[in-house]
Design a protein around this motif. Structure first.
Motif, PDB file in Angstrom:
ATOM      1  N   PRO A  47       0.800  -1.232   0.000  1.00 27.28           N
ATOM      2  CA  PRO A  47       0.000   0.000   0.000  1.00 27.28           C
ATOM      3  C   PRO A  47       0.832   1.281   0.000  1.00 27.28           C
ATOM      4  O   PRO A  47       0.300   2.364  -0.283  1.00 27.28           O
ATOM      5  CB  PRO A  47      -0.813  -0.109   1.304  1.00 27.28           C
ATOM      6  N   PHE A  48       2.123   1.161   0.302  1.00 33.24           N
ATOM      7  CA  PHE A  48       2.977   2.346   0.414  1.00 33.24           C
ATOM      8  C   PHE A  48       3.859   2.566  -0.815  1.00 33.24           C
ATOM      9  O   PHE A  48       4.496   3.603  -0.939  1.00 33.24           O
ATOM     10  CB  PHE A  48       3.862   2.230   1.658  1.00 33.24           C
ATOM     11  N   ILE A  49       3.897   1.590  -1.705  1.00 36.69           N
ATOM     12  CA  ILE A  49       4.796   1.671  -2.852  1.00 36.69           C
ATOM     13  C   ILE A  49       4.409   2.824  -3.785  1.00 36.69           C
ATOM     14  O   ILE A  49       5.273   3.533  -4.315  1.00 36.69           O
ATOM     15  CB  ILE A  49       4.827   0.331  -3.613  1.00 36.69           C
ATOM     16  N   GLY A  50       3.113   3.026  -3.981  1.00 33.28           N
ATOM     17  CA  GLY A  50       2.667   4.137  -4.821  1.00 33.28           C
ATOM     18  C   GLY A  50       3.173   5.464  -4.292  1.00 33.28           C
ATOM     19  O   GLY A  50       3.602   6.340  -5.056  1.00 33.28           O
ATOM     20  N   GLY A  51       3.155   5.624  -2.978  1.00 38.42           N
ATOM     21  CA  GLY A  51       3.645   6.850  -2.366  1.00 38.42           C
ATOM     22  C   GLY A  51       5.142   7.017  -2.545  1.00 38.42           C
ATOM     23  O   GLY A  51       5.622   8.120  -2.845  1.00 38.42           O
ATOM     24  N   VAL A  52       5.885   5.945  -2.364  1.00 38.34           N
ATOM     25  CA  VAL A  52       7.343   6.004  -2.536  1.00 38.34           C
ATOM     26  C   VAL A  52       7.691   6.393  -3.975  1.00 38.34           C
ATOM     27  O   VAL A  52       8.569   7.230  -4.210  1.00 38.34           O
ATOM     28  CB  VAL A  52       7.991   4.650  -2.171  1.00 38.34           C
ATOM     29  N   CYS A  53       6.985   5.802  -4.927  1.00 35.35           N
ATOM     30  CA  CYS A  53       7.221   6.126  -6.339  1.00 35.35           C
ATOM     31  C   CYS A  53       6.860   7.574  -6.638  1.00 35.35           C
ATOM     32  O   CYS A  53       7.551   8.258  -7.403  1.00 35.35           O
ATOM     33  CB  CYS A  53       6.424   5.179  -7.231  1.00 35.35           C
ATOM     34  N   ALA A  54       5.778   8.052  -6.032  1.00 36.54           N
ATOM     35  CA  ALA A  54       5.371   9.448  -6.219  1.00 36.54           C
ATOM     36  C   ALA A  54       6.439  10.391  -5.690  1.00 36.54           C
ATOM     37  O   ALA A  54       6.747  11.424  -6.307  1.00 36.54           O
ATOM     38  CB  ALA A  54       4.041   9.703  -5.515  1.00 36.54           C
ATOM     39  N   LEU A  55       7.019  10.046  -4.551  1.00 33.38           N
ATOM     40  CA  LEU A  55       8.051  10.886  -3.936  1.00 33.38           C
ATOM     41  C   LEU A  55       9.246  11.060  -4.864  1.00 33.38           C
ATOM     42  O   LEU A  55       9.765  12.175  -5.031  1.00 33.38           O
ATOM     43  CB  LEU A  55       8.491  10.254  -2.611  1.00 33.38           C
ATOM     44  N   PHE A  56       9.677   9.969  -5.497  1.00 29.13           N
ATOM     45  CA  PHE A  56      10.886  10.017  -6.315  1.00 29.13           C
ATOM     46  C   PHE A  56      10.638  10.523  -7.737  1.00 29.13           C
ATOM     47  O   PHE A  56      11.569  11.015  -8.381  1.00 29.13           O
ATOM     48  CB  PHE A  56      11.537   8.630  -6.365  1.00 29.13           C
ATOM     49  N   VAL A  87      -4.031   8.006   0.513  1.00 24.56           N
ATOM     50  CA  VAL A  87      -3.500   9.088   1.356  1.00 24.56           C
ATOM     51  C   VAL A  87      -1.978   9.144   1.258  1.00 24.56           C
ATOM     52  O   VAL A  87      -1.389  10.225   1.139  1.00 24.56           O
ATOM     53  CB  VAL A  87      -3.943   8.900   2.826  1.00 24.56           C
ATOM     54  N   THR A  88      -1.339   7.977   1.295  1.00 29.61           N
ATOM     55  CA  THR A  88       0.117   7.919   1.184  1.00 29.61           C
ATOM     56  C   THR A  88       0.590   8.508  -0.134  1.00 29.61           C
ATOM     57  O   THR A  88       1.576   9.263  -0.182  1.00 29.61           O
ATOM     58  CB  THR A  88       0.610   6.464   1.304  1.00 29.61           C
ATOM     59  N   ALA A  89      -0.118   8.179  -1.214  1.00 27.71           N
ATOM     60  CA  ALA A  89       0.253   8.688  -2.541  1.00 27.71           C
ATOM     61  C   ALA A  89       0.131  10.205  -2.603  1.00 27.71           C
ATOM     62  O   ALA A  89       1.004  10.890  -3.152  1.00 27.71           O
ATOM     63  CB  ALA A  89      -0.616   8.037  -3.613  1.00 27.71           C
ATOM     64  N   VAL A  90      -0.933  10.750  -2.020  1.00 27.79           N
ATOM     65  CA  VAL A  90      -1.144  12.208  -2.053  1.00 27.79           C
ATOM     66  C   VAL A  90      -0.086  12.926  -1.222  1.00 27.79           C
ATOM     67  O   VAL A  90       0.519  13.908  -1.679  1.00 27.79           O
ATOM     68  CB  VAL A  90      -2.558  12.565  -1.547  1.00 27.79           C
ATOM     69  N   VAL A  91       0.139  12.449  -0.003  1.00 25.28           N
ATOM     70  CA  VAL A  91       1.131  13.079   0.883  1.00 25.28           C
ATOM     71  C   VAL A  91       2.523  13.022   0.255  1.00 25.28           C
ATOM     72  O   VAL A  91       3.264  14.013   0.238  1.00 25.28           O
ATOM     73  CB  VAL A  91       1.130  12.404   2.273  1.00 25.28           C
ATOM     74  N   ALA A  92       2.880  11.860  -0.276  1.00 30.27           N
ATOM     75  CA  ALA A  92       4.197  11.699  -0.896  1.00 30.27           C
ATOM     76  C   ALA A  92       4.323  12.555  -2.157  1.00 30.27           C
ATOM     77  O   ALA A  92       5.401  13.101  -2.436  1.00 30.27           O
ATOM     78  CB  ALA A  92       4.443  10.228  -1.235  1.00 30.27           C
ATOM     79  N   ALA A  93       3.236  12.675  -2.913  1.00 33.07           N
ATOM     80  CA  ALA A  93       3.254  13.503  -4.116  1.00 33.07           C
ATOM     81  C   ALA A  93       3.516  14.965  -3.757  1.00 33.07           C
ATOM     82  O   ALA A  93       4.314  15.646  -4.413  1.00 33.07           O
ATOM     83  CB  ALA A  93       1.931  13.372  -4.866  1.00 33.07           C
TER      84      ALA A  93
END
Length: 205
Positions: A44-53, A174-180
Motif C-alpha cells: 500500500p505504500f509503494i505508490g507513495g514512494v514512487c510518487a516521492l521520487f 492518502v500515502t500517494a497524495v502526501v508523498a506527491a
C-alpha cells in the motif's frame, strides 16, 4: 506576418516529453524493485514512494515545456509502455489521468506554478500509481483480474488483498497524495536551485 503560436506543442516539445516520460517510468521501476521481497507488507505504500521520487521529474517537464497537452502526452506515453509490457488495461487510466491533470493546469501560467503542479501530480499519482491497480479489481472482479495477471498470480493476489480492504485502499491513496506533495516540494527546491536560478526555466509563482 503571422505570429507563431508558442502554446502549441512543437517537435522539440514532443522529444522533451518523450524523454522525461521514459525517465519517469525508469525511476518508477527502479524504485519499485527493492520492495519486491517485502511486497506483502509494503504494497500500500509503494505508490507513495514512487510518487516521492518521480515528482521532481514530473515538475521539471511541466515547467520546461509549460504547454497544454504536456501531461496528457506524458501519461499516454507511460501507459503505452505499460501496454508493451502486457498491461493493456492501464491505457484508459493514462488517458483519464492526463485529461484530469490538464484540467487542473488549464490556465497557461499554471504549468509553472507550484500548487497547481502539486494538485496535478497528486491526481496523477492516485490514478496511475494506485488506481490503475485497485480500480480494475472493482470493475472487472477478482476472477478477471487474476486471468489478465496470469503470469504474475502471486502479485495479483496481493493486489486483490489490499484493494478489497477499505482501510488499506484508503492508506494507499492518502500515502500517494502526501508523498506527491512532499515530492513536489523537493522538486520545486531542485528547480529553483539548478534551473530557475540559472535562468533556464521561469517560475510563475
Amino acid at each position: 506576418m503571422q505570429k507563431t503560436n508558442t502554446q502549441k506543442l512543437r517537435g522539440k516539445d514532443f522529444v522533451t516529453i518523450g524523454i522525461f516520460s521514459i525517465l519517469l517510468m525508469v525511476v518508477f521501476i527502479v524504485v519499485s524493485i527493492p520492495f519486491t521481497p517485502v511486497m506483502s507488507v509494503m504494497y500500500p505504500f509503494i505508490g507513495g514512494v514512487c510518487a516521492l521520487f518521480t515528482a521532481p521529474i514530473f515538475m521539471l517537464v511541466t515547467y520546461k515545456v509549460a504547454k497544454r497537452g504536456t501531461v496528457l502526452l506524458c501519461s499516454i506515453i507511460i501507459s503505452l509502455i505499460y501496454v508493451i509490457m502486457g498491461y493493456i488495461y492501464i491505457l484508459p487510466f493514462g488517458i483519464i489521468a492526463g485529461i484530469l491533470c490538464e484540467a487542473v493546469l488549464w490556465k497557461r501560467e499554471n504549468y509553472r506554478r507550484f500548487w497547481p503542479n502539486a494538485a496535478c501530480f497528486s491526481v496523477f499519482s492516485v490514478l496511475m500509481y494506485v488506481g490503475s491497480t485497485y480500480i480494475p479489481i472493482y470493475i472487472f472482479g477478482t476472477d478477471y483480474y487474476l486471468k489478465i495477471q496470469a503470469n504474475n498470480s502471486e502479485s495479483a493476489l496481493l493486489h486483490i488483498k489490499f484493494a478489497l480492504s477499505p482501510l488499506w485502499a484508503a492508506v494507499a491513496v492518502v500515502t500517494a497524495v502526501v508523498a506527491a506533495l512532499l515530492g513536489c516540494l523537493i522538486g520545486r527546491r531542485l528547480l529553483k536551485k539548478h534551473f530557475i536560478k540559472a535562468g533556464l526555466i521561469s517560475d510563475a509563482g
